[in-house]
Motif scaffolding. Structure first.
Motif, PDB file in Angstrom:
ATOM      1  N   VAL A 179       4.659  18.567  -2.136  1.00 46.29           N
ATOM      2  CA  VAL A 179       3.882  19.456  -2.999  1.00 46.29           C
ATOM      3  C   VAL A 179       4.639  19.657  -4.304  1.00 46.29           C
ATOM      4  CG1 VAL A 179       2.826  21.729  -3.273  1.00 46.29           C
ATOM      5  CG2 VAL A 179       2.920  20.656  -1.001  1.00 46.29           C
ATOM      6  N   ARG A 180       3.930  19.504  -5.431  1.00 49.23           N
ATOM      7  CA  ARG A 180       4.534  19.769  -6.734  1.00 49.23           C
ATOM      8  C   ARG A 180       3.597  20.643  -7.559  1.00 49.23           C
ATOM      9  NH1 ARG A 180       5.669  15.116 -11.136  1.00 49.23           N
ATOM     10  NH2 ARG A 180       3.401  15.329 -11.339  1.00 49.23           N
ATOM     11  N   GLU A 181       4.092  21.786  -7.951  1.00 50.40           N
ATOM     12  CA  GLU A 181       3.324  22.749  -8.745  1.00 50.40           C
ATOM     13  C   GLU A 181       1.985  23.085  -8.071  1.00 50.40           C
ATOM     14  OE1 GLU A 181       2.948  21.191 -12.667  1.00 50.40           O
ATOM     15  OE2 GLU A 181       5.102  21.263 -13.079  1.00 50.40           O
ATOM     16  N   GLY A 182       2.044  23.215  -6.762  1.00 47.26           N
ATOM     17  CA  GLY A 182       0.866  23.613  -6.007  1.00 47.26           C
ATOM     18  C   GLY A 182      -0.103  22.493  -5.676  1.00 47.26           C
ATOM     19  N   HIS A 183       0.224  21.259  -6.034  1.00 44.84           N
ATOM     20  CA  HIS A 183      -0.659  20.120  -5.785  1.00 44.84           C
ATOM     21  C   HIS A 183      -0.019  19.166  -4.780  1.00 44.84           C
ATOM     22  CE1 HIS A 183      -3.335  21.279  -9.067  1.00 44.84           C
ATOM     23  NE2 HIS A 183      -2.259  21.436  -9.843  1.00 44.84           N
ATOM     24  N   LEU A 184      -0.808  18.729  -3.804  1.00 36.45           N
ATOM     25  CA  LEU A 184      -0.327  17.759  -2.823  1.00 36.45           C
ATOM     26  C   LEU A 184      -0.230  16.376  -3.462  1.00 36.45           C
ATOM     27  CD1 LEU A 184      -2.459  18.834   0.273  1.00 36.45           C
ATOM     28  CD2 LEU A 184       0.011  19.091   0.014  1.00 36.45           C
ATOM     29  N   ARG A 185       0.887  15.715  -3.218  1.00 37.29           N
ATOM     30  CA  ARG A 185       1.105  14.377  -3.766  1.00 37.29           C
ATOM     31  C   ARG A 185       1.097  13.371  -2.610  1.00 37.29           C
ATOM     32  NH1 ARG A 185       5.690  13.677  -7.931  1.00 37.29           N
ATOM     33  NH2 ARG A 185       4.123  12.289  -8.820  1.00 37.29           N
ATOM     34  N   CYS A 186      -0.066  12.848  -2.306  1.00 37.50           N
ATOM     35  CA  CYS A 186      -0.225  11.956  -1.155  1.00 37.50           C
ATOM     36  C   CYS A 186       0.422  10.598  -1.434  1.00 37.50           C
ATOM     37  CB  CYS A 186      -1.704  11.770  -0.840  1.00 37.50           C
ATOM     38  SG  CYS A 186      -2.572  13.325  -0.536  1.00 37.50           S
ATOM     39  N   GLN A 187       1.047  10.027  -0.412  1.00 37.23           N
ATOM     40  CA  GLN A 187       1.724   8.748  -0.588  1.00 37.23           C
ATOM     41  C   GLN A 187       1.329   7.699   0.435  1.00 37.23           C
ATOM     42  OE1 GLN A 187       5.758  10.665   0.368  1.00 37.23           O
ATOM     43  NE2 GLN A 187       6.075   8.565   1.090  1.00 37.23           N
ATOM     44  N   ALA A 188       0.627   8.079   1.491  1.00 35.33           N
ATOM     45  CA  ALA A 188       0.190   7.130   2.521  1.00 35.33           C
ATOM     46  C   ALA A 188       1.396   6.327   3.019  1.00 35.33           C
ATOM     47  CB  ALA A 188      -0.912   6.234   1.988  1.00 35.33           C
ATOM     48  N   ALA A 189       1.291   4.987   3.050  1.00 40.69           N
ATOM     49  CA  ALA A 189       2.377   4.160   3.577  1.00 40.69           C
ATOM     50  C   ALA A 189       3.396   3.786   2.512  1.00 40.69           C
ATOM     51  CB  ALA A 189       1.796   2.883   4.187  1.00 40.69           C
ATOM     52  N   PHE A 190       3.193   4.232   1.277  1.00 38.18           N
ATOM     53  CA  PHE A 190       4.069   3.859   0.179  1.00 38.18           C
ATOM     54  C   PHE A 190       5.315   4.755   0.165  1.00 38.18           C
ATOM     55  CE2 PHE A 190      -0.152   2.456  -0.796  1.00 38.18           C
ATOM     56  CZ  PHE A 190       0.029   1.191  -1.315  1.00 38.18           C
ATOM     57  N   ARG A 191       6.357   4.272  -0.477  1.00 37.87           N
ATOM     58  CA  ARG A 191       7.629   4.993  -0.474  1.00 37.87           C
ATOM     59  C   ARG A 191       7.556   6.291  -1.256  1.00 37.87           C
ATOM     60  NH1 ARG A 191      13.131   1.744  -1.324  1.00 37.87           N
ATOM     61  NH2 ARG A 191      12.477   1.036   0.749  1.00 37.87           N
ATOM     62  N   HIS A 192       6.679   6.336  -2.258  1.00 38.21           N
ATOM     63  CA  HIS A 192       6.558   7.538  -3.081  1.00 38.21           C
ATOM     64  C   HIS A 192       5.121   7.654  -3.562  1.00 38.21           C
ATOM     65  CE1 HIS A 192       7.252  10.404  -6.386  1.00 38.21           C
ATOM     66  NE2 HIS A 192       8.381  10.711  -5.764  1.00 38.21           N
ATOM     67  N   ALA A 193       4.708   8.877  -3.875  1.00 37.94           N
ATOM     68  CA  ALA A 193       3.352   9.107  -4.359  1.00 37.94           C
ATOM     69  C   ALA A 193       3.073   8.340  -5.649  1.00 37.94           C
ATOM     70  CB  ALA A 193       3.123  10.603  -4.572  1.00 37.94           C
ATOM     71  N   ILE A 194       4.088   8.193  -6.496  1.00 33.60           N
ATOM     72  CA  ILE A 194       3.902   7.452  -7.749  1.00 33.60           C
ATOM     73  C   ILE A 194       3.516   5.999  -7.455  1.00 33.60           C
ATOM     74  CG2 ILE A 194       5.084   6.553  -9.790  1.00 33.60           C
ATOM     75  CD1 ILE A 194       6.727   9.103  -9.866  1.00 33.60           C
ATOM     76  N   LEU A 195       4.164   5.401  -6.456  1.00 34.09           N
ATOM     77  CA  LEU A 195       3.840   4.021  -6.093  1.00 34.09           C
ATOM     78  C   LEU A 195       2.436   3.919  -5.511  1.00 34.09           C
ATOM     79  CD1 LEU A 195       7.230   2.914  -4.486  1.00 34.09           C
ATOM     80  CD2 LEU A 195       6.393   2.491  -6.799  1.00 34.09           C
ATOM     81  N   ALA A 196       2.057   4.881  -4.697  1.00 34.12           N
ATOM     82  CA  ALA A 196       0.696   4.889  -4.138  1.00 34.12           C
ATOM     83  C   ALA A 196      -0.336   4.992  -5.249  1.00 34.12           C
ATOM     84  CB  ALA A 196       0.544   6.047  -3.152  1.00 34.12           C
ATOM     85  N   GLY A 197      -0.103   5.915  -6.181  1.00 33.33           N
ATOM     86  CA  GLY A 197      -1.033   6.087  -7.287  1.00 33.33           C
ATOM     87  C   GLY A 197      -1.112   4.864  -8.176  1.00 33.33           C
ATOM     88  N   THR A 198       0.032   4.237  -8.438  1.00 33.91           N
ATOM     89  CA  THR A 198       0.059   3.040  -9.267  1.00 33.91           C
ATOM     90  C   THR A 198      -0.669   1.888  -8.593  1.00 33.91           C
ATOM     91  OG1 THR A 198       2.171   3.727 -10.219  1.00 33.91           O
ATOM     92  CG2 THR A 198       1.564   1.420 -10.478  1.00 33.91           C
ATOM     93  N   PHE A 199      -0.537   1.792  -7.276  1.00 32.52           N
ATOM     94  CA  PHE A 199      -1.264   0.765  -6.525  1.00 32.52           C
ATOM     95  C   PHE A 199      -2.774   0.930  -6.709  1.00 32.52           C
ATOM     96  CE2 PHE A 199      -3.617  -0.231  -2.617  1.00 32.52           C
ATOM     97  CZ  PHE A 199      -3.395  -1.598  -2.537  1.00 32.52           C
ATOM     98  N   GLY A 200      -3.264   2.158  -6.565  1.00 35.77           N
ATOM     99  CA  GLY A 200      -4.682   2.394  -6.756  1.00 35.77           C
ATOM    100  C   GLY A 200      -5.127   2.116  -8.179  1.00 35.77           C
ATOM    101  N   ALA A 201      -4.323   2.563  -9.153  1.00 29.13           N
ATOM    102  CA  ALA A 201      -4.682   2.406 -10.561  1.00 29.13           C
ATOM    103  C   ALA A 201      -4.748   0.940 -10.979  1.00 29.13           C
ATOM    104  CB  ALA A 201      -3.680   3.155 -11.436  1.00 29.13           C
ATOM    105  N   THR A 202      -3.781   0.133 -10.520  1.00 29.02           N
ATOM    106  CA  THR A 202      -3.764  -1.269 -10.912  1.00 29.02           C
ATOM    107  C   THR A 202      -4.770  -2.107 -10.124  1.00 29.02           C
ATOM    108  OG1 THR A 202      -1.899  -1.610  -9.392  1.00 29.02           O
ATOM    109  CG2 THR A 202      -1.375  -1.241 -11.698  1.00 29.02           C
ATOM    110  N   SER A 203      -5.286  -1.571  -9.022  1.00 25.36           N
ATOM    111  CA  SER A 203      -6.329  -2.273  -8.267  1.00 25.36           C
ATOM    112  C   SER A 203      -7.697  -2.104  -8.916  1.00 25.36           C
ATOM    113  CB  SER A 203      -6.389  -1.755  -6.830  1.00 25.36           C
ATOM    114  OG  SER A 203      -5.184  -1.994  -6.140  1.00 25.36           O
TER     115      SER A 203
END
Length: 256
Positions: A179-203
């Motif tokens: 949780v960061r600033e009250g928001h959940l940062r989901c990461q699924a099977a990825f090492r970090h939420a940033i990587l999960a988000g980048t995977f979705g964005a580049t797809s």
């Protein structure tokens, strides 16, 4: 991140079963579908699942790469490959990533880490070059990716609503969502939420392209695009959202 540097093997029964299934598929599927096990591993298997041999970390994706190279060698699927300008640029990027990474903080550990990244990048690039030879096989690969991200997006919605990561059953990712600033940062099977988000964005751009490529695949393309956006949003990563926006803007310049 501390788990990433743990020198003990962490391959669970579920991880071993997943590995056995993907290796079997790697040898059973025709060439146009051979990339499916790799895509599935990227989407669903945390890097925490690994075997440590002589201090070297062999994650499931790295073990699967070995199986892929064995398949290519056995079937002669590398015949006809030649290096073009893009291939050479990629090779130079991979080499420089090792050199610059080592120069930033010289140590044996950093060298091993960078060589591992080099192995992942070059080996997967080689396998994709062997299996994705034309536009038709590329479209098939994008369709496979769309089929995989749909359930992944659903699982990230579950994580967003429950604050629990279902992929924690495999190990390598935390059970409770960050949780960061009250928001959940989901990461699924990825090492970090940033990587999960980048995977979705580049797809996302791939699925937008699929929409224009095949009329029959438009439903799948739409579901894939919605799923990619869901993954990026659930990760709550500003960088991923900007990347997603830039991908859409890029399509606005397509005719130019």
């Amino acid at each position: 991140m501390e788990q990433a540097f743990n020198d003990s093997s962490n391959l669970t029964g579920l991880g071993a079963l997943f590995l056995a299934l993907t290796v079997t598929l790697m040898f059973a599927l025709p060439r146009r579908l051979a990339i499916l096990p790799i895509l599935a591993t990227v989407c669903y298997m945390p890097l925490g699942q690994r075997l440590v041999i002589a201090g070297l970390h062999f994650t499931i994706i790295r073990l699967l790469i070995v199986a892929g190279v064995a398949r290519v060698a056995c079937r002669g699927e590398a015949r006809g490959l030649s290096l073009n300008r893009i291939d050479k640029l990629f090779l130079w990027w991979a080499v420089l990533s090792v050199i610059l990474g080592l120069l930033s903080k010289p140590s044996p550990e950093i060298l091993v880490n960078r060589l591992g990244i080099f192995y992942n990048a070059i080996a997967i690039y080689f396998l994709v070059s062997c299996w994705v030879r034309d536009s038709k096989s590329f479209v098939v690969s994008v369709k496979l990716l769309a089929l995989l991200v749909i359930p992944l997006a659903v699982l990230m919605i579950v994580e967003k609503t429950t604050a629990r990561n279902v992929f924690s059953i495999f190990g390598g990712v935390p059970e409770f969502t960050d949780v960061r600033e009250g928001h959940l940062r989901c990461q699924a099977a990825f090492r970090h939420a940033i990587l999960a988000g980048t995977f979705g964005a580049t797809s996302l751009p791939l699925f937008i392209g699929l929409w224009f490529q095949e009329r029959r695949a438009r439903t799948l393309a739409l579901l894939g695009a919605v799923s990619a956006c869901t993954i990026a949003i659930a990760a709550c990563s500003g960088g991923a959202l900007v990347t997603m926006l830039l991908g859409v803007v890029g399509f606005g310049f397509w005719r130019l």
